[in-house]
Scaffold this motif. Structure first.
Motif, PDB file in Angstrom:
ATOM      1  N   LYS A  15       0.833  -1.206   0.000  1.00  0.00           N
ATOM      2  CA  LYS A  15       0.000   0.000   0.000  1.00  0.00           C
ATOM      3  C   LYS A  15       0.866   1.253   0.000  1.00  0.00           C
ATOM      4  N   ILE A  18       2.327   1.838  -3.447  1.00  0.00           N
ATOM      5  CA  ILE A  18       1.315   2.373  -4.362  1.00  0.00           C
ATOM      6  C   ILE A  18       1.079   3.853  -4.094  1.00  0.00           C
ATOM      7  N   LYS A  19       0.913   4.219  -2.822  1.00  0.00           N
ATOM      8  CA  LYS A  19       0.708   5.631  -2.474  1.00  0.00           C
ATOM      9  C   LYS A  19       1.913   6.474  -2.883  1.00  0.00           C
ATOM     10  N   GLN A  20       3.093   5.948  -2.617  1.00  0.00           N
ATOM     11  CA  GLN A  20       4.320   6.678  -2.938  1.00  0.00           C
ATOM     12  C   GLN A  20       4.405   6.934  -4.444  1.00  0.00           C
ATOM     13  N   THR A  21       4.154   5.918  -5.231  1.00  0.00           N
ATOM     14  CA  THR A  21       4.226   6.049  -6.691  1.00  0.00           C
ATOM     15  C   THR A  21       3.141   6.971  -7.217  1.00  0.00           C
ATOM     16  N   THR A  22       1.925   6.817  -6.696  1.00  0.00           N
ATOM     17  CA  THR A  22       0.817   7.680  -7.124  1.00  0.00           C
ATOM     18  C   THR A  22       1.120   9.140  -6.793  1.00  0.00           C
ATOM     19  N   GLY A  23       1.616   9.374  -5.603  1.00  0.00           N
ATOM     20  CA  GLY A  23       1.973  10.738  -5.214  1.00  0.00           C
ATOM     21  C   GLY A  23       3.057  11.321  -6.097  1.00  0.00           C
ATOM     22  N   ARG A  24       4.043  10.502  -6.443  1.00  0.00           N
ATOM     23  CA  ARG A  24       5.132  10.967  -7.295  1.00  0.00           C
ATOM     24  C   ARG A  24       4.616  11.321  -8.693  1.00  0.00           C
ATOM     25  N   VAL A  25       3.741  10.455  -9.237  1.00  0.00           N
ATOM     26  CA  VAL A  25       3.216  10.660 -10.590  1.00  0.00           C
ATOM     27  C   VAL A  25       2.305  11.881 -10.657  1.00  0.00           C
ATOM     28  N   THR A  26       1.479  12.067  -9.627  1.00  0.00           N
ATOM     29  CA  THR A  26       0.528  13.179  -9.638  1.00  0.00           C
ATOM     30  C   THR A  26       1.109  14.470  -9.067  1.00  0.00           C
ATOM     31  N   ASP A  28       1.716  14.952  -5.917  1.00  0.00           N
ATOM     32  CA  ASP A  28       1.160  15.139  -4.577  1.00  0.00           C
ATOM     33  C   ASP A  28       2.219  14.715  -3.548  1.00  0.00           C
ATOM     34  N   GLU A  32       2.833  11.120  -1.438  1.00  0.00           N
ATOM     35  CA  GLU A  32       4.114  10.434  -1.600  1.00  0.00           C
ATOM     36  C   GLU A  32       4.772  10.190  -0.234  1.00  0.00           C
TER      37      GLU A  32
END
Length: 57
Positions: A15, A18-26, A28, A32
């Motif tokens: 989890k 996933i949060k880290q990658t999503t934050g990096r991509v967006t 946020d 991240e």
């Protein structure tokens, strides 16, 4: 290390990743950071359980 503990630790790690990658991509940074902390929490749980296993035997 019980199967449930292994699952919980791995779930936290995944989890967090996933949060880290999503934050990096967006872009946020807060998300991240949350992901990084959650991933580290999962890694720490795994380490604690491994230490318990060593002393259990």
């Amino acid at each position: 290390m019980s199967t449930e503990d292994k699952f919980d630790a791995k779930a936290d790690e995944v989890k967090g990743k996933i949060k880290q990658t999503t934050g990096r991509v967006t872009g946020d940074e807060e998300l991240e950071s949350e992901g990084t902390v959650e991933k580290m929490k999962g890694n720490l749980k795994q380490a604690v359980e491994k230490v318990k296993d060593v002393f259990k035997d």
